[in-house]
Scaffold this motif. Structure first.
Motif, mmCIF file in Angstrom:
data_model
loop_
_atom_site.group_PDB
_atom_site.id
_atom_site.type_symbol
_atom_site.label_atom_id
_atom_site.label_comp_id
_atom_site.label_asym_id
_atom_site.label_seq_id
_atom_site.Cartn_x
_atom_site.Cartn_y
_atom_site.Cartn_z
ATOM 1 N N PRO A 183 -44.475 39.557 22.579
ATOM 2 C CA PRO A 183 -44.742 39.792 21.271
ATOM 3 C C PRO A 183 -46.166 40.447 21.042
ATOM 4 N N GLU A 184 -46.733 40.522 22.083
ATOM 5 C CA GLU A 184 -48.122 41.039 21.864
ATOM 6 C C GLU A 184 -48.244 42.481 22.382
ATOM 7 N N HIS A 185 -46.968 42.967 23.069
ATOM 8 C CA HIS A 185 -46.981 44.351 23.380
ATOM 9 C C HIS A 185 -46.975 45.592 22.470
ATOM 10 N N THR A 186 -47.423 46.471 22.505
ATOM 11 C CA THR A 186 -47.040 47.691 21.524
ATOM 12 C C THR A 186 -46.858 48.743 22.688
ATOM 13 N N ALA A 187 -45.588 49.352 22.427
ATOM 14 C CA ALA A 187 -45.088 50.630 23.280
ATOM 15 C C ALA A 187 -45.440 51.748 22.443
ATOM 16 N N LEU A 190 -47.061 50.633 27.924
ATOM 17 C CA LEU A 190 -47.220 49.130 27.325
ATOM 18 C C LEU A 190 -48.523 48.735 27.122
ATOM 19 N N TRP A 191 -49.065 48.303 25.913
ATOM 20 C CA TRP A 191 -50.566 47.951 26.039
ATOM 21 C C TRP A 191 -50.616 46.577 25.223
ATOM 22 N N GLU A 192 -50.991 45.431 26.093
ATOM 23 C CA GLU A 192 -50.967 44.002 25.337
ATOM 24 C C GLU A 192 -52.208 44.024 24.569
ATOM 25 N N ASN A 193 -51.991 43.741 23.415
ATOM 26 C CA ASN A 193 -53.011 43.841 22.334
ATOM 27 C C ASN A 193 -53.728 44.918 22.086
ATOM 28 N N ALA A 194 -53.265 45.861 21.848
ATOM 29 C CA ALA A 194 -53.460 47.280 21.922
ATOM 30 C C ALA A 194 -54.521 47.374 20.549
ATOM 31 N N PRO A 195 -55.493 48.410 21.007
ATOM 32 C CA PRO A 195 -56.399 48.573 19.658
ATOM 33 C C PRO A 195 -55.826 49.118 18.594
ATOM 34 N N GLY A 196 -56.281 48.277 17.758
ATOM 35 C CA GLY A 196 -55.483 48.518 16.429
ATOM 36 C C GLY A 196 -54.171 47.623 16.014
ATOM 37 N N TRP A 248 -49.527 62.539 25.819
ATOM 38 C CA TRP A 248 -49.558 62.669 24.431
ATOM 39 C C TRP A 248 -48.733 61.340 23.919
ATOM 40 N N PHE A 249 -49.512 60.537 23.199
ATOM 41 C CA PHE A 249 -49.026 59.416 22.597
ATOM 42 C C PHE A 249 -48.499 59.767 21.222
ATOM 43 N N TRP A 250 -47.276 59.039 20.954
ATOM 44 C CA TRP A 250 -46.848 58.833 19.548
ATOM 45 C C TRP A 250 -45.819 57.861 19.591
ATOM 46 N N SER A 251 -45.332 57.661 18.207
ATOM 47 C CA SER A 251 -44.486 56.601 17.968
ATOM 48 C C SER A 251 -44.604 55.294 18.292
ATOM 49 N N ALA A 252 -45.645 54.628 18.226
ATOM 50 C CA ALA A 252 -45.832 53.446 18.743
ATOM 51 C C ALA A 252 -45.169 52.393 17.800
ATOM 52 N N GLY A 253 -44.876 51.152 18.510
ATOM 53 C CA GLY A 253 -44.083 50.295 17.806
ATOM 54 C C GLY A 253 -44.242 48.938 18.578
ATOM 55 N N VAL A 254 -43.527 47.935 17.935
ATOM 56 C CA VAL A 254 -43.390 46.489 18.415
ATOM 57 C C VAL A 254 -41.917 46.447 18.978
ATOM 58 N N LYS A 255 -41.815 45.228 19.487
ATOM 59 C CA LYS A 255 -40.554 44.817 20.160
ATOM 60 C C LYS A 255 -39.531 44.712 18.885
ATOM 61 N N PRO A 256 -38.103 45.537 18.966
ATOM 62 C CA PRO A 256 -37.105 45.533 17.986
ATOM 63 C C PRO A 256 -36.299 44.232 18.324
ATOM 64 N N ALA A 257 -35.596 43.899 17.162
ATOM 65 C CA ALA A 257 -34.502 42.845 17.160
ATOM 66 C C ALA A 257 -33.308 43.294 16.716
ATOM 67 N N LEU A 258 -32.355 44.030 17.147
ATOM 68 C CA LEU A 258 -31.021 44.332 16.707
ATOM 69 C C LEU A 258 -29.934 43.350 16.876
#
Length: 411
Positions: free
Chosen positions: A89-93, A155-161, A227-237
């Protein structure tokens, strides 16, 4: 009943002078698509909700019946799932492209973005580059992972922002700024500067890497920056199979669509020779779809990226050829199997969004669709293309209507 979705990513376009003021769909020789259109229900559909970016995650989620306003958490978390990463949950991809920047300018900000995919760099070459970036820029909270070709993941745990907003930062999409000076598109400010620093440092690491020196010597474009883009958190489909009562498979090459399939509980077979690029093995995609049906899938979602890549490259004749290859080598092969399998079947044919040659990026506009039912015959159109589909008068204002329609709801 068997169900096929044949999705040509970015097939829809505008009339192009080089093609005699025809769109690629109008120009292409595509007898199988046209046959489906002549006997199917045809119209136009808006696959991207108002106010949302016309990205492939948004559009494909909607087509598959998942409301993007609820389930779209950025494309990178879906891609992370496709390469086997487990997000906390703390990850941002972060989607991490390997791109080609120009050599000009002493400052990073003065460089021009030449290619969002580093000349369709091979996965083997990209793996060496990503490992070099991980060695220098990775740490106990931040790691870089190899995907396919130019598409990778951080993957960045507790990413800036991340404490401020799920999407963290509105990074520029690299395919939107081709040929432009990158300075005004780089992340900035208290949060953005932390990402910009990593991008700058990656250029110093990659521009002198042996893989890139070799590529330059061979006349190829180097992958000299991330080049970084489209950051997001874990999905739940929710499970696609449970929602619609089918066993489902996804045949694709790009990590994003694989990730959607995995998160939705679908089978996602590996397809040898499928690249997710402008040059791919169309026949292998068709064979994989047939095998999925033979192994018990009731629903197969076939995604081919090639037309979209041609749109980003600004190559109209390549896009025409890609559509023709989908028709000849992929769709025709699957239809031949379905015609002889002994079951009734339905085919939904469409793009996820337009990728116009003149824009070289995605646009939020309605796309043409065909719904063909082997047990029924409708009064269709002569040729599958944007204009004829729009002239039928059938317009779906929401891509979420497609799956219920495919599975039997009245139009």
């Amino acid at each position: 009943m068997k169900y096929l979705v044949m999705l040509g990513d970015g097939m829809a376009d505008y009339p192009i002078s080089e093609l005699g003021n025809k769109t690629p769909l109008q120009k292409a020789c595509k007898p199988c698509m046209d046959l489906l259109a002549s006997k199917g229900i045809c119209g136009s559909v808006m696959t991207v909700p108002e106010g949302m970016v016309p990205e492939s995650d948004t559009a494909n989620l909607a087509i598959l019946g998942y409301d993007p306003k609820i389930y779209s958490k950025g494309r990178s978390p879906l891609e992370a799932a496709s390469i086997g990463l487990t997000m906390k949950p703390e990850h941002t991809a972060f989607r991490t492209n390997i791109v080609t920047l120009s050599d000009e300018g002493e400052r990073y900000a003065d460089k021009i973005i030449i290619d969002h995919g580093a000349g369709e760099i091979t996965t083997a070459e990209a793996d060496e580059l990503i490992k070099a970036v991980e060695k220098e820029l990775g740490n106990e909270l931040r790691h870089f992972y190899t995907g396919v070709s130019y598409r990778h993941c951080m993957l960045w745990e507790n990413a800036p922002g991340s404490e401020l907003d799920e999407r963290i930062y509105d990074f520029a999409r690299p395919h939107d700024i081709l040929g432009k000076r990158i300075g005004e598109y780089l992340p900035c400010g208290a949060v953005g500067d932390k990402y910009r620093e990593l991008m700058e440092r990656s250029f110093d690491i990659l521009s002198k890497h042996p893989v890139n020196l070799k590529r330059v010597a061979e006349g190829k474009r180097p992958g000299n920056s991330v080049w970084f883009w489209s950051a997001g958190v874990k999905p739940a489909l929710k499970s696609f199979g449970e929602r619609f009562g089918v066993k489902a498979s996804v045949v694709c090459a790009v990590d994003l669509i694989k990730g959607i399939g995995i998160c939705a509980g679908m089978d996602v077979p590996f397809v040898e020779g499928a690249t997710g690029a402008a040059v791919t093995d169309y026949q292998a995609k068709g064979k994989a779809a047939v095998e999925a049906f033979k192994k018990g899938s009731d629903f197969v979602y076939v995604h081919i990226e090639a037309p979209d890549e041609c749109g980003h490259l600004g190559e109209p004749m390549m896009k025409v050829k890609a559509i023709e290859e989908i028709d000849r080598l992929t769709l025709s092969q699957i239809k031949d199997y379905l015609d002889n399998c002994g079951d009734d079947y339905r085919i939904l044919l469409l793009p996820d969004h337009p990728t116009p040659i003149c824009r070289r990026t995605h646009t939020r506009e309605a796309v043409p669709f065909v719904l063909y039912d082997s047990s029924k015959s409708a009064v269709g159109i002569k040729s599958y293309n944007e204009q004829e589909a729009s002239e039928t008068g059938l317009y779906l204002d929401d891509g979420l209507k497609l799956m219920p329609m495919l599975f039997g709801a009245e139009v």
